[in-house]
Enzyme design. Structure first.
Site, mmCIF file in Angstrom:
data_model
loop_
_atom_site.group_PDB
_atom_site.id
_atom_site.type_symbol
_atom_site.label_atom_id
_atom_site.label_comp_id
_atom_site.label_asym_id
_atom_site.label_seq_id
_atom_site.Cartn_x
_atom_site.Cartn_y
_atom_site.Cartn_z
ATOM 1 N N GLU B 278 -4.111 -8.816 10.470
ATOM 2 C CA GLU B 278 -3.459 -9.768 9.576
ATOM 3 C C GLU B 278 -2.457 -10.634 10.346
ATOM 4 O O GLU B 278 -2.316 -11.835 10.084
ATOM 5 C CB GLU B 278 -2.757 -9.006 8.435
ATOM 6 C CG GLU B 278 -2.444 -9.866 7.226
ATOM 7 C CD GLU B 278 -2.141 -9.008 5.991
ATOM 8 O OE1 GLU B 278 -3.102 -8.463 5.413
ATOM 9 O OE2 GLU B 278 -0.972 -8.878 5.640
ATOM 10 N N GLU B 281 -4.412 -13.166 12.113
ATOM 11 C CA GLU B 281 -4.889 -14.164 11.150
ATOM 12 C C GLU B 281 -3.771 -15.149 10.799
ATOM 13 O O GLU B 281 -3.992 -16.367 10.736
ATOM 14 C CB GLU B 281 -5.394 -13.451 9.882
ATOM 15 C CG GLU B 281 -6.039 -14.400 8.885
ATOM 16 C CD GLU B 281 -6.457 -13.707 7.588
ATOM 17 O OE1 GLU B 281 -6.321 -12.471 7.483
ATOM 18 O OE2 GLU B 281 -6.918 -14.425 6.679
ATOM 19 N N CYS B 304 -3.447 -6.111 0.651
ATOM 20 C CA CYS B 304 -3.578 -4.647 0.681
ATOM 21 C C CYS B 304 -3.699 -4.029 -0.699
ATOM 22 O O CYS B 304 -4.140 -2.899 -0.842
ATOM 23 C CB CYS B 304 -2.367 -4.024 1.365
ATOM 24 S SG CYS B 304 -2.134 -4.608 3.028
ATOM 25 N N SER B 324 -5.207 -13.195 2.650
ATOM 26 C CA SER B 324 -5.689 -12.738 3.945
ATOM 27 C C SER B 324 -7.093 -12.166 3.760
ATOM 28 O O SER B 324 -7.365 -11.492 2.767
ATOM 29 C CB SER B 324 -4.758 -11.658 4.495
ATOM 30 O OG SER B 324 -5.431 -10.915 5.481
ATOM 31 N N LYS B 363 -7.289 1.558 -6.587
ATOM 32 C CA LYS B 363 -8.062 1.905 -5.385
ATOM 33 C C LYS B 363 -9.408 2.518 -5.762
ATOM 34 O O LYS B 363 -10.369 2.443 -5.001
ATOM 35 C CB LYS B 363 -7.270 2.877 -4.507
ATOM 36 C CG LYS B 363 -6.060 2.251 -3.831
ATOM 37 C CD LYS B 363 -6.444 1.446 -2.593
ATOM 38 C CE LYS B 363 -5.239 0.688 -2.024
ATOM 39 N NZ LYS B 363 -5.649 -0.354 -1.072
ATOM 40 N N GLU B 366 -11.391 -0.472 -6.273
ATOM 41 C CA GLU B 366 -11.655 -1.153 -4.997
ATOM 42 C C GLU B 366 -12.766 -0.446 -4.204
ATOM 43 O O GLU B 366 -13.637 -1.097 -3.639
ATOM 44 C CB GLU B 366 -10.369 -1.179 -4.160
ATOM 45 C CG GLU B 366 -10.506 -1.944 -2.848
ATOM 46 C CD GLU B 366 -9.282 -1.793 -1.950
ATOM 47 O OE1 GLU B 366 -8.731 -0.678 -1.862
ATOM 48 O OE2 GLU B 366 -8.876 -2.789 -1.337
ATOM 49 N N GLU B 371 -19.061 -5.074 -2.198
ATOM 50 C CA GLU B 371 -19.040 -5.566 -0.809
ATOM 51 C C GLU B 371 -18.426 -4.545 0.151
ATOM 52 O O GLU B 371 -18.428 -4.753 1.364
ATOM 53 C CB GLU B 371 -18.286 -6.904 -0.729
ATOM 54 C CG GLU B 371 -16.804 -6.858 -1.057
ATOM 55 C CD GLU B 371 -16.495 -7.003 -2.540
ATOM 56 O OE1 GLU B 371 -17.381 -6.694 -3.376
ATOM 57 O OE2 GLU B 371 -15.356 -7.377 -2.878
ATOM 58 N N CYS B 520 3.858 0.508 -3.409
ATOM 59 C CA CYS B 520 2.940 1.633 -3.638
ATOM 60 C C CYS B 520 3.671 2.910 -4.046
ATOM 61 O O CYS B 520 3.102 3.758 -4.727
ATOM 62 C CB CYS B 520 2.128 1.902 -2.393
ATOM 63 S SG CYS B 520 1.352 0.432 -1.746
#
Lengths: 180, 590
Positions: B278, B281, B304, B324, B363, B366, B371, B520
């Site tokens: 990141e 990037e 994230c 990102s 999560k 996710e 993908e 988190c």
């Protein structure tokens, strides 16, 4: 697939008119957008214009008022006044508030159900009448009370409901004949 | 200040204080099932009733502002009787399934019934219609258990700005749920699970993966590895009656090993990896903007937090290019475990099972995004919340408090302090800047103790500016640039940043967004109940974990250097892109 003629040619026109109104909701509801407490009057006006609250209208209102869609439907499902189903030309609302109830509101309701052959929340096949119940129209001294659109009818007797409603159907026919 | 009397004790409180707040200040706990600190009172549950001298009826303490000389009794006989009746009425409608309910251990309604000495429910109430909603990967709703307290409505609407849940209908028939009481997958829910974190009963819970994980562990043909998110070590102890903010990293590792995992690894490792990718990037985007003068999406947003990603996909698809392209550390771990590590130990990806322990319910969503299968199979197989891990440890008969400390396994277990602070709001930003600044200047981030305090703490939106000076020659194009960063936690705060961006009033280069308040450590999968005092304790614990390490910068992690050397080559390489980066697509709000 067999081609069938649409049974509700009139309905197509209505759908177009509905879509046109929804497209203009931003200007039609301009007085209420962004104002505290504006949601309920905006829903009332929308229902008055369209006759009921179609899904697209509620979604548009949710955007215009920057409120979650769940909140708009929460308000709509909270108040019995709001309808998400198309309604008849005449909305018959029977008061079942305390005063009307004890003075025979329930019998009046039964008589109307029998006369129109529909249940509460339904609309007649000819789309002339929808039937709903209300909880007090603020006219307890005149109990039992029913409302047909904006007209309040006082001391209604079950035996006379047929006559009362026929007058509305006749008035509607006369109005249509005039247009034709 | 006004003078009032609470339970016979005279005290002064600021004007505008509610009875509930004043009582808490005096160490008097008035029970409530609907109130959330810092949010407007709802007065929905009626459990906080108190006696106010001169008032005709009992008053709701959460919604009653103290008046001068008010005399209040919070636990008189009359109050206790009324509370008991209120709770009995709640129980009469509540189809609790209590013996086997997920909330059996920490149900606030059950605890209150016990506290009030309720031994039977005298009312034969009509029960709410059972309507289980299992439509989403992360959350299960059970209307029969709902007591209509509306905490979930408050967090979903006000804190997260999502508004997936709202009371539908009226009176007894009210259902707290999505529009027209449809299932959750029919609406724009981001699966953050804050509703499940505040629900006092078992009406909203996470979808458990415990059984699947046991099955995998007990399957001899599978290599089962586990990764733990940074936020777990500062909260898991709460499942075993430790004070919030107790670090239990070593005991957690031992417990995971005893559960039977073949490899005990750390999501922190891929948090360090995230910083490498990141950070690179960000520098590439800045170079494009400043040197090549090409159109490039700035500010760059962190990626994230899967609730935030889904939120952006629903509500701000125009800003998806600003996210990102880095996968979250959880997904990077899955991809790396099933390729790099699998190759190392000679295991086929399909024979490896990757289990995550996350503070998060999103999560779970996710992990099953279509993908997320860079290894050829689903990269992360199962996701346990902190709470679920606590339960598994109990199921295995492990006495957590008596465990010796253990060490994470190599090679995916080594991590820096920068990775630890991913758990806190502001932490990803700080971790990124520790590496990026040093990379371009050759010097350490010039802040005390490496902490970027301006973006730490519980303020909703935080900002900082960092002037870049005396840079290494190859980064000279950034000389003099004032890097502006912002940090938002809680999606309604993210919305504030995005709306400012829309108006052209957000001149940032880099923005960190975490879905849950506090980051988190305050995730939807953490032990209940999380309020600000708990959040602050967990945040402090995470900073302590960071400061206790000599390795505090991602780029100094030897295992990170090794994975680039042996496998990924360089940050942003072709392999990196295949395994560690992803794309986003807008979602219709349905």
């Amino acid at each position: 697939m067999a081609t069938t003629t649409c049974a509700c040619q009139a309905g197509v026109g209505e759908a177009e008119a509905e879509a046109a109104l929804i497209a203009r909701l931003d200007e039609l509801l301009a007085d209420y957008i962004g104002k505290p407490g504006g949601l309920i009057p905006a829903l009332q006006l929308t229902q008055k214009l369209i006759g009921y609250l179609p899904d697209e209208a509620m979604r548009r209102i949710s955007e215009l008022f920057d409120k979650p869609y769940s909140e708009v439907t929460g308000v709509v499902t909270f108040y019995s006044f709001f309808s998400t189903q198309p309604r008849g030309k005449c909305l018959v609302r029977v008061c079942l508030g305390t005063a009307c109830y004890v003075r025979g509101g329930k019998e009046v309701l039964e008589a109307i159900k029998k006369h129109l052959a529909i249940e509460v929340g339904q609309t007649t096949a000819d789309r002339n009448f929808s039937l709903e119940v209300g909880r007090c129209f603020g006219a307890c001294g005149l109990a039992p009370v029913i409302m047909v659109n904006d007209d309040v009818h006082q001391r209604v007797k079950p035996a006379r409901v047929g006559e009362l409603l026929k007058a509305y159907a006749a008035a509607d026919e006369a109005a249509q004949a005039e247009v034709a | 200040m006004i003078e009032v009397t609470l339970n016979g004790e005279k005290t002064t409180v600021p004007a505008g204080t509610t009875i509930l707040e004043a009582a808490r200040g005096l160490g008097i706990r008035i029970p409530t099932l609907c109130h959330l600190e810092g949010k407007p009172p709802l007065g929905a549950c009626r459990v906080c009733l108190v006696e106010v001298e001169g008032a005709r009826t009992l008053m709701a303490a959460c919604a009653t502002v103290l008046a001068p000389n008010m005399v209040v009794k919070t636990h008189s006989g009359r109050v206790r009787a009324a509370r008991r009746q209120v709770v009995q009425l709640l129980l009469s409608e509540h189809d609790g399934d209590c013996q086997v309910c997920d909330r059996n251990e920490d149900c606030e309604l059950r605890e209150l019934a016990h506290e009030l000495g309720i031994e039977r429910v005298p009312y034969e109430g009509v029960r709410a219609k059972a309507a289980r909603d299992e439509s989403t990967p992360a959350l299960i709703r059970d209307n029969a258990k709902c007591i209509k307290c509306r905490r979930c409505v408050t967090v979903c609407g006000e804190m997260q700005g999502v508004g997936a849940l709202f009371p539908q209908g009226r009176g007894f028939d009210t259902v707290i749920g999505p529009a027209f009481t449809q299932d959750l997958d029919g609406v724009a829910c981001v699966q953050c699970g804050q509703c499940a974190a505040v629900c006092p009963v078992g009406a909203i819970t996470e979808r458990s993966h415990i059984d699947e994980v046991w099955k995998a562990i007990e399957d001899p043909t599978k290599v089962v590895v586990v990764q733990t998110a940074p936020a777990i070590r500062a909260a898991l102890g709460e499942c075993f009656d430790y004070e919030p903010g107790t670090l239990v990293t070593g005991k957690m590792v031992t417990a995971l090993r005893r559960l039977g995992f073949d490899g005990v690894f750390d999501t922190n490792f891929t948090a360090d990896l995230t910083i490498m990718e990141e950070g690179t990037e960000l520098l590439l985007r800045l170079k494009k903007a400043l040197v090549e003068k090409e159109p490039v999406a700035l500010p760059m947003f962190t990626s994230c937090s899967p609730g935030w990603i889904k939120f952006a996909e629903y509500y701000y698809p125009q800003y998806l290019p600003n996210l990102s392209s880095c996968k979250s550390p959880q997904q990077m771990f899955g991809a790396v475990a099933k390729t790099y590590y699998a190759q190392k130990i000679g295991c086929k990806p399909e024979n490896m099972v990757v289990v995550s322990v996350m503070p998060c319910t999103a999560k779970k969503f996710e992990a099953q995004r279509p993908e997320m299968n860079s290894s050829g199979v689903q990269d992360v197989d199962y996701v346990l919340t902190t709470r679920e891990l606590g339960r598994m440890i109990d199921q295995a008969g492990i006495e957590f408090r008596n465990l010796p400390d253990g060490q994470m396994d190599d090679p995916l277990g080594l991590s820096s302090g920068a990775a630890d602070i991913f758990a806190n709001t502001g932490g990803v930003m700080e971790a990124a800047l520790r590496t990026v600044y040093e990379l371009i200047s050759g010097r350490e981030l010039p802040v005390k103790n490496l902490h970027l305090t301006a973006v730490a703490g519980l303020d909703g939106v935080k900002e900082a500016t960092l002037k870049l000076e005396n840079l290494l020659p190859e980064w000279a194009f950034l000389e003099g640039v004032e890097v502006k960063v912002a940090v938002a936690h809680g999606l309604s705060n993210a919305r504030k940043v995005l709306e400012a961006l829309k108006r052209g009033e957000a001149p940032y280069h880099f923005v960190e967004v975490m879905t849950c308040p506090g980051g988190c450590i305050g995730g939807g999968g953490q032990p209940r109940f999380t309020d600000d005092s708990v959040r602050l304790k967990r945040i402090a614990a995470i900073y302590a974990e960071d400061e206790g390490k000599t390795l505090r910068k991602s780029h100094e992690n030897e295992q990170i250097k090794k994975i680039y050397q042996d496998f990924l080559k360089t940050p942003g390489s072709h392999t990196s892109h295949e395994l560690l980066h992803t794309k986003y697509a807008g979602r219709a709000k349905v």
